[in-house]
Design an enzyme around this catalytic site. Structure first.
Site, PDB file in Angstrom:
ATOM      1  N   SER A  94       0.793  -1.231   0.000  1.00 56.78           N
ATOM      2  CA  SER A  94       0.000   0.000   0.000  1.00 56.78           C
ATOM      3  C   SER A  94       0.825   1.281   0.000  1.00 56.78           C
ATOM      4  O   SER A  94       0.251   2.366  -0.091  1.00 56.78           O
ATOM      5  CB  SER A  94      -0.948   0.009   1.206  1.00 56.78           C
ATOM      6  OG  SER A  94      -2.040  -0.848   0.969  1.00 56.78           O
ATOM      7  N   LYS A  97       0.086   3.701  -2.700  1.00 55.03           N
ATOM      8  CA  LYS A  97      -0.962   4.717  -2.563  1.00 55.03           C
ATOM      9  C   LYS A  97      -0.363   6.128  -2.484  1.00 55.03           C
ATOM     10  O   LYS A  97      -1.077   7.120  -2.712  1.00 55.03           O
ATOM     11  CB  LYS A  97      -1.812   4.442  -1.324  1.00 55.03           C
ATOM     12  CG  LYS A  97      -2.713   3.208  -1.438  1.00 55.03           C
ATOM     13  CD  LYS A  97      -3.544   3.030  -0.169  1.00 55.03           C
ATOM     14  CE  LYS A  97      -4.602   1.938  -0.305  1.00 55.03           C
ATOM     15  NZ  LYS A  97      -4.073   0.581  -0.201  1.00 55.03           N
ATOM     16  N   SER A 152      -6.032   2.987   4.909  1.00 52.64           N
ATOM     17  CA  SER A 152      -5.467   2.355   3.716  1.00 52.64           C
ATOM     18  C   SER A 152      -6.565   1.646   2.935  1.00 52.64           C
ATOM     19  O   SER A 152      -6.359   0.555   2.407  1.00 52.64           O
ATOM     20  CB  SER A 152      -4.351   1.373   4.099  1.00 52.64           C
ATOM     21  OG  SER A 152      -3.475   1.158   3.016  1.00 52.64           O
TER      22      SER A 152
END
Length: 400
Positions: A94, A97, A152
């Site tokens: 993640s 991101k 997240s």
């Protein structure tokens, strides 16, 4: 039958005829060797192992670091203070991101409101971390971004990606943004960092993304937010919409002095990765650690490398640098959402001043952020929490 004299004469003639070829041939086949391409940021960053150039009085690097790749850099100057295999290409989880936010966040007014269609939260990978978005409900853009940064939430990423014209378009824009930042180790396959074949990045590239993102005041605010209230479902009996608490999954935020934030990532296949930024005495450092031996070590090793970086200021020579973005500019806010199929939708209507729950950001660092006048706007973060009694933490899924 030829005599020995005739044989010798023929041999001399053959040698004479071949002589020009013998003289030219070596030149034709011995092409000069091309030097290997220099790694982005400097030759030493492409060399294996630890790269550091200590001067007198420099502290020793932390012992027993287990990350497969890490880098310590100065966010203002771009100088790399130390690194270990910083261009090693690994699954980013993640932390990708960060690139998603750097690409999409400038495009939409944070007060805009978007009604989520069912197809916008379909196709999310099994086991993904979710903030809890529901179809046919309205969300402010700023709520969606809190879902991305704090929880997240892959559902929040997918909604924003559909607003941006769809997942394929967003992936293409993220790849283009990576190329503009000279992040050549990165291959984007999914916008949320979910494990996908071929999706890779590096500690060096993730630091480039974080450095660029922190120049955006909203990015800086979201990644520094420790907890907030998130819009919930509508009560069937009262018709009132509820809310629930969410908390940042970054375990250093609020614990490491001066930590600004940025983003953590963990999946079963990728392991743990963390990009952290901290400010101290007018200096802002970035540390990225990828794939240590355990989940908690990614935080421990980031903190240890931040401590080292602040102590090593002025006592090491840089071993490379974070390169600057190539010309091209950043996306400007449009206030224009894209439909689920990539078709333009009407501009979102502004959010009423009283609509939706308020956030409860926490300051990530005081004083000069150390980034100079090049786009690093000062951000005033509101104090206070969302109220411990009202805070209901959503359980973190396996792909945060």
């Amino acid at each position: 039958m030829p005599t020995p004299r005739h044989t010798f004469a023929r041999l001399c003639a053959a040698v004479t005829a071949a002589l020009p070829l013998l003289l030219v041939a070596p030149t034709a086949v011995a092409a000069p060797r091309q030097p290997p391409p220099t790694a982005v940021g400097g030759e030493r960053l492409g060399s294996p192992g630890v790269q550091v150039a200590p001067l007198a009085g420099a502290p020793a690097l932390p012992a027993d670091l287990t990350g497969q790749s890490w880098i310590v850099s100065d966010a203002m100057s771009g100088e790399v203070l130390a690194a270990y295999n910083p261009h090693l290409r690994l699954p980013p989880a993640s932390t990708l991101k960060i690139l998603f936010a750097d690409t999409v966040l400038p495009k939409f007014d944070r007060n805009a409101v978007h009604r989520v269609a069912d197809e916008e939260i379909q196709g999310i990978g099994p086991g993904s971390s979710l903030v809890g978005i529901k179809e046919n409900l309205e969300y402010r853009v700023e709520d969606l971004w809190r879902g991305v940064f704090l929880s997240s939430g892959n559902d929040a990423v997918h909604v924003l990606a559909h607003m941006n014209g769809g997942v394929p378009q967003t992936v293409a824009e993220m790849q283009a943004r990576a190329e503009a930042l000279q992040a050549r180790d990165t291959k984007v396959v999914s916008p949320d960092g979910y494990d996908m074949d071929g999706q890779l990045s590096s500690a060096y590239d993730l630091s480039l993304f974080a450095r660029a993102g922190l120049r955006n005041a909203d990015f800086r605010m979201y990644c520094a937010t420790r907890d907030a209230m998130f819009p919930g479902a509508v009560d069937k009996n009262t018709g009132q919409r509820g809310s629930f608490g969410i908390a940042n999954t970054d375990r250093l935020l609020g614990k490491y002095p001066g930590l600004i934030g940025v983003k953590n990532g963990t999946t079963t296949n990728a392991g743990s990765t963390f990009v952290g930024a901290a400010e101290r005495d007018g200096r802002t450092l970035l540390v990225t650690v990828m794939h240590p031996t355990s989940y908690q070590k990614v935080y421990d090793e980031t903190a240890a490398l931040l401590d080292w970086g602040f102590a090593a200021a002025g006592k090491v020579q840089p071993v490379g640098r974070l390169v600057d973005e190539v010309a091209g500019g950043e996306a400007e806010p449009t206030g224009q959402a894209g439909g689920a199929a990539g078709t333009p939708a009407p501009p979102p209507h502004p959010s009423p001043a009283t609509a939706g729950p308020a956030a409860a950001p926490a300051a990530g660092g005081d004083g000069d952020d150390g980034l100079g006048p090049v786009g690093w706007s000062a951000v005033v973060l509101a104090g206070g929490g969302a109220g411990a009694g009202a805070l209901v933490l959503r359980r973190r899924r396996s792909a945060d």
